[in-house]
Write a protein that holds these residues in place. Structure first.
Motif, PDB file in Angstrom:
ATOM      1  N   THR A  28      -0.793  -7.765   6.081  1.00  0.00           N
ATOM      2  CA  THR A  28      -0.762  -8.505   4.815  1.00  0.00           C
ATOM      3  C   THR A  28      -1.960  -9.430   4.647  1.00  0.00           C
ATOM      4  O   THR A  28      -2.592  -9.431   3.585  1.00  0.00           O
ATOM      5  CB  THR A  28       0.541  -9.300   4.706  1.00  0.00           C
ATOM      6  OG1 THR A  28       1.643  -8.389   4.805  1.00  0.00           O
ATOM      7  CG2 THR A  28       0.641 -10.063   3.402  1.00  0.00           C
ATOM      8  N   THR A  64      -1.891 -18.429  -5.137  1.00  0.00           N
ATOM      9  CA  THR A  64      -0.913 -17.474  -5.668  1.00  0.00           C
ATOM     10  C   THR A  64      -0.350 -17.974  -6.986  1.00  0.00           C
ATOM     11  O   THR A  64      -0.301 -19.178  -7.209  1.00  0.00           O
ATOM     12  CB  THR A  64       0.241 -17.263  -4.666  1.00  0.00           C
ATOM     13  OG1 THR A  64       0.828 -18.517  -4.354  1.00  0.00           O
ATOM     14  CG2 THR A  64      -0.241 -16.569  -3.417  1.00  0.00           C
ATOM     15  N   THR A 104       2.856 -12.981   0.756  1.00  0.00           N
ATOM     16  CA  THR A 104       1.978 -13.360   1.859  1.00  0.00           C
ATOM     17  C   THR A 104       2.631 -14.342   2.830  1.00  0.00           C
ATOM     18  O   THR A 104       2.015 -14.704   3.830  1.00  0.00           O
ATOM     19  CB  THR A 104       0.656 -13.951   1.320  1.00  0.00           C
ATOM     20  OG1 THR A 104       0.952 -15.118   0.538  1.00  0.00           O
ATOM     21  CG2 THR A 104      -0.103 -12.936   0.476  1.00  0.00           C
ATOM     22  N   LEU A 152      -7.898 -13.586  -1.951  1.00  0.00           N
ATOM     23  CA  LEU A 152      -6.790 -14.466  -2.308  1.00  0.00           C
ATOM     24  C   LEU A 152      -7.131 -15.907  -1.951  1.00  0.00           C
ATOM     25  O   LEU A 152      -7.464 -16.202  -0.815  1.00  0.00           O
ATOM     26  CB  LEU A 152      -5.514 -14.041  -1.576  1.00  0.00           C
ATOM     27  CG  LEU A 152      -4.299 -14.950  -1.773  1.00  0.00           C
ATOM     28  CD1 LEU A 152      -3.802 -14.853  -3.218  1.00  0.00           C
ATOM     29  CD2 LEU A 152      -3.195 -14.585  -0.805  1.00  0.00           C
ATOM     30  N   ALA A 165      -4.772  -9.293   1.672  1.00  0.00           N
ATOM     31  CA  ALA A 165      -5.020 -10.437   0.790  1.00  0.00           C
ATOM     32  C   ALA A 165      -6.488 -10.853   0.824  1.00  0.00           C
ATOM     33  O   ALA A 165      -7.078 -11.169  -0.223  1.00  0.00           O
ATOM     34  CB  ALA A 165      -4.122 -11.600   1.189  1.00  0.00           C
ATOM     35  N   PHE A 217      -0.017 -10.661  -5.422  1.00  0.00           N
ATOM     36  CA  PHE A 217       0.026 -11.424  -4.184  1.00  0.00           C
ATOM     37  C   PHE A 217       0.727 -12.742  -4.487  1.00  0.00           C
ATOM     38  O   PHE A 217       0.303 -13.489  -5.373  1.00  0.00           O
ATOM     39  CB  PHE A 217      -1.383 -11.678  -3.652  1.00  0.00           C
ATOM     40  CG  PHE A 217      -2.075 -10.425  -3.200  1.00  0.00           C
ATOM     41  CD1 PHE A 217      -1.905  -9.963  -1.903  1.00  0.00           C
ATOM     42  CD2 PHE A 217      -2.874  -9.699  -4.074  1.00  0.00           C
ATOM     43  CE1 PHE A 217      -2.534  -8.793  -1.477  1.00  0.00           C
ATOM     44  CE2 PHE A 217      -3.508  -8.537  -3.656  1.00  0.00           C
ATOM     45  CZ  PHE A 217      -3.331  -8.085  -2.350  1.00  0.00           C
TER      46      PHE A 217
END
Length: 194
Positions: A128, A140, A111, A137, A132, A75
């Motif tokens: 997306t 990143t 993303t 997430l 994530a 990601f």
């Protein structure tokens, strides 16, 4: 014309107009040059420019699956310094590139864009941002390895080449298989670094 006949005449004229309408048909969206289907295809492939030159390493994340190899999900987002370092290291280091290609089915998920991902091991089609969120997430790059059935193997928040390569070898050698629990797998991995 008296007042009563005017009302009747107006009513008689207006009522037929109220029942007029348009026949329902398929609505298409365009940008002046492309129709809806073309725009959907563009949006499904817009993120591939994010890993230009690494198409032999990363598959299009529109359909995520593996029959036998572990899956590596990266990601990332635009203007992420460590995401760029990761891609540059893979591009410049042929042994790292080959290690990934030979042992993993890899996806680079940018993303910064939204697209639809058919994730076979989750049996879901998801955007997306939902994908994530599934892997929590926060920053990143986030690199997540899962087994073909979707069971999480390990994850790495951020990027350090030495740590990343060690994790790739740990998974390639299936050392994680000694432990079922994700947290304990992470502990097992960190013990191999000592």
């Amino acid at each position: 014309m008296n007042k009563q006949s005017f009302i009747c005449a107006t009513t008689c004229v207006i009522l037929p107009l109220l029942i007029l309408g348009c026949k329902e048909s398929k609505i298409t969206i365009g940008d002046g040059n492309n129709n809806t289907q073309t725009l959907e295809e563009i949006s499904q492939n817009i993120d591939t420019a994010s890993y230009k030159g690494l198409e032999d390493v990363f598959s299009n994340s529109a359909h995520i699956e593996s029959k036998s190899k572990p899956i590596m999900l990266i990601f990332a987002k635009n203007n992420c310094t460590y995401c760029e370092r990761l891609k540059n290291d893979i591009a410049k280091d042929s042994s790292l590139r080959n290690l990934i290609k030979e042992n993993f089915v890899s996806y680079y998920i940018n993303t910064s864009y939204s697209k639809s991902h058919q994730v076979s091991f989750l049996n879901k089609n998801m955007p997306t941002d939902s994908l994530a969120l599934t892997y929590q997430l926060e920053a990143t790059p986030l690199i997540v390895w899962v087994e073909p059935n979707g069971k999480k193997i390990l994850s790495l928040q951020g990027y350090d080449k030495k740590y990343f390569v060690s994790m790739l070898h740990f998974i390639e050698e299936k050392k994680y298989a000694e432990e079922e629990n994700f947290e304990k797998r992470m502990q097992l991995f960190t013990q191999t670094l000592k």
